[in-house]
Design an enzyme around this catalytic site. Structure first.
Site, PDB file in Angstrom:
ATOM      1  CG  ASP A 116      -2.089   0.953   1.056  1.00 13.10           C
ATOM      2  OD1 ASP A 116      -2.428   1.287  -0.094  1.00 13.10           O
ATOM      3  OD2 ASP A 116      -2.683   1.356   2.070  1.00 13.10           O
ATOM      4  CG  HIS A 123      -3.766  10.827   3.158  1.00 15.98           C
ATOM      5  ND1 HIS A 123      -4.687  10.761   4.180  1.00 15.98           N
ATOM      6  CD2 HIS A 123      -2.904   9.779   3.367  1.00 15.98           C
ATOM      7  CE1 HIS A 123      -4.421   9.732   4.964  1.00 15.98           C
ATOM      8  NE2 HIS A 123      -3.338   9.126   4.495  1.00 15.98           N
ATOM      9  CD  GLU A 189      -5.484   5.013   5.169  1.00 15.81           C
ATOM     10  OE1 GLU A 189      -4.872   5.700   6.015  1.00 15.81           O
ATOM     11  OE2 GLU A 189      -4.919   4.265   4.349  1.00 15.81           O
ATOM     12  CD  GLU A 191      -5.438   2.994   0.323  1.00 11.52           C
ATOM     13  OE1 GLU A 191      -4.752   2.345  -0.500  1.00 11.52           O
ATOM     14  OE2 GLU A 191      -5.166   3.071   1.537  1.00 11.52           O
ATOM     15  CG  ASP A 223      -5.080   0.514   4.441  1.00 10.16           C
ATOM     16  OD1 ASP A 223      -5.065  -0.607   4.968  1.00 10.16           O
ATOM     17  OD2 ASP A 223      -4.166   1.352   4.581  1.00 10.16           O
ATOM     18  NE  ARG A 227      -6.427   6.644  10.339  1.00  6.89           N
ATOM     19  CZ  ARG A 227      -5.805   6.502   9.181  1.00  6.89           C
ATOM     20  NH1 ARG A 227      -4.559   6.064   9.143  1.00  6.89           N
ATOM     21  NH2 ARG A 227      -6.425   6.798   8.055  1.00  6.89           N
ATOM     22  CD  GLN A 230      -1.677   4.504  11.008  1.00  3.94           C
ATOM     23  OE1 GLN A 230      -2.910   4.495  10.976  1.00  3.94           O
ATOM     24  NE2 GLN A 230      -0.949   5.056  10.055  1.00  3.94           N
ATOM     25  CE  LYS A 243      -2.305   2.541   7.562  1.00  2.00           C
ATOM     26  NZ  LYS A 243      -3.542   2.972   6.891  1.00  2.00           N
ATOM     27  CB  THR A 247      -7.083  -4.635   3.003  1.00  2.50           C
ATOM     28  OG1 THR A 247      -6.033  -4.261   3.897  1.00  2.50           O
ATOM     29  CG2 THR A 247      -7.155  -3.642   1.845  1.00  2.50           C
ATOM     30  CD  GLU A 348      -6.696  13.184   4.828  1.00  2.00           C
ATOM     31  OE1 GLU A 348      -6.409  14.200   4.169  1.00  2.00           O
ATOM     32  OE2 GLU A 348      -6.900  12.067   4.312  1.00  2.00           O
TER      33      GLU A 348
END
Length: 399
Positions: A116, A123, A189, A191, A223, A227, A230, A243, A247, A348
């Site tokens: 990834d 971002h 996420e 993607e 994904d 957080r 992470q 993560k 997925t 975000e």
């Protein structure tokens, strides 16, 4: 009735699209191609047409077809379009069309390796400002190479699969010591995922101008990201348990040939990349995405805003001599744009939980709660003004 001859001009899964997938058919799982709200058993159709090469589709994954390479991919697409547009084989086509409502869709590829990337400047800048408020938001290497991490291919799941909330170590900055438990800051996420076909030898990089020969098609990819896990683990080696738990990808692989009209120039790369990352193959794609949270569309990012091209990602992935295999999958990284409403993850969008999003039912959200359902959608302009849709990528959080 040969209804596929009369598809409306705005049919997003029409004959200019023809994405591939794998479905449980009466004789077992097989490769299919989507035509509107039906799946076409192409192995059965090829057998009736006397095509020995059609055996690659009598398979529970696309991998054997991916091995055939770009000339075979183009020939198959041309044959399918010619067959569906003509009338000679209408009876045969009708026999091998199955309503999607009657089928179960499977993961379309046996995923070999999964990487990834982190290719959106917007971002990366937002995340840098959130995680490192007293430092430059972009790390010094970010504009010189496509940054990525290796994920777990074994936890890639098809759209519609429920996602179990992961547990792990968490430590907020004010906490005296880490604790263990379910993630409290579970995120998404939005993607694209690029499906690789054909193999290379260890020690032989894939040059930029050959990269698209190995990029068969694209899926939507989520994904999922814990957080809090992470943030505690990612220094110094990057994402790991935050993560690797899941997925999600869409069930349909849209061939790159269907997206030829979506090609756009990159937004601009400054400084100019090193020579192995420069060339005409370094272009982007205009693909409009949307993020649906419990029925409310909360974000509309567009892939055209990405800094690095998929071809640059594959060239960089292999420049050290790392080999590629059919079934490899690489993610684009979160797709985010310059406006708040185009941010592709909730870290975000809510600015790390400080600015909640209000859903249609009036409930405020910062990160995912149990029972929340996320659906990613995307579309692009196709040939002759057609619309090309990617299949939905959906998942529901369970405890």
């Amino acid at each position: 009735m040969s209804w596929w001859h009369d598809l409306p001009a705005d049919e997003a899964f029409g004959l200019e699209n023809l994405p591939y997938g794998v479905a449980d058919l009466p004789g077992g799982p097989r490769v299919v191609v989507r035509v509107a709200d039906h799946a076409l058993d192409i192995a059965g159709l090829a057998e009736r047409a006397g095509m020995e090469s059609g055996r690659v589709w009598d398979s529970p994954s696309l991998n054997a077809f991916l091995d055939q390479g770009p000339e075979a991919w183009a020939a198959a697409r041309a044959w399918l379009q010619e067959t569906l547009r003509g009338t000679e084989r209408d009876d045969c086509v009708a026999t091998h069309l199955h309503p999607l409502a009657d089928l179960t869709l499977r993961l379309p590829i046996d995923v070999a390796d999964y990487v990834d990337f982190y290719a959106s400047e917007h971002h990366a800048t937002n995340v840098g400002r959130i995680f490192r408020p007293d430092s430059e938001p972009l790390t010094p290497n970010w504009k010189h190479l496509p940054i990525g991490y290796h994920g777990r291919s074994g936890t890639i799941v098809v759209s519609g699969t429920d996602i179990a909330r992961p547990s792990g170590q968490r430590k907020a900055p004010a906490d005296p010591a880490p604790t263990f438990g379910p993630s409290r800051r579970l995120d998404i996420e939005c993607e694209l995922g690029f499906v690789v076909g054909g193999a290379s030898m260890i020690g032989e990089p894939v040059p930029l101008d050959h990269a698209w020969d190995h990029i068969f098609g694209v899926v939507l990819l989520n994904d999922w990201s814990a957080r809090d896990i992470q943030a505690w683990e990612y220094v110094p080696l990057g994402p790991f348990l935050g993560k690797s738990f899941a997925t999600s990808i869409s069930a349909w692989v849209v061939p790159m040939a269907a997206l030829a009209s979506a090609r756009v120039a990159l937004p601009g790369q400054d400084p100019v990349p090193l020579p192995y990352l420069r060339g005409d193959a370094a272009y982007g794609l205009e693909i409009a995405c949307e993020v649906d949270w419990n029925g409310t569309v909360v974000s509309r990012p567009n892939y055209r805003d990405m800094y690095w091209s998929p071809a640059q990602m594959l060239a960089h992935l292999s420049v050290n001599g790392a080999s590629i295999r059919s079934g490899d999958l690489f993610g684009s990284g979160t797709i985010s744009g310059p406006e708040k409403e185009s941010r592709g993850c909730f870290l975000e969008l809510t600015w790390s939980g400080q600015e909640p999003v209000t859903l249609a039912d009036g409930s405020p959200r910062t990160f995912l709660e149990d029972g929340d359902r996320i659906v990613l959608r995307a579309s692009a302009t196709g040939a002759n003004g057609s619309r090309i849709a990617l299949g939905e990528c959906a998942g529901t959080i369970r405890p």
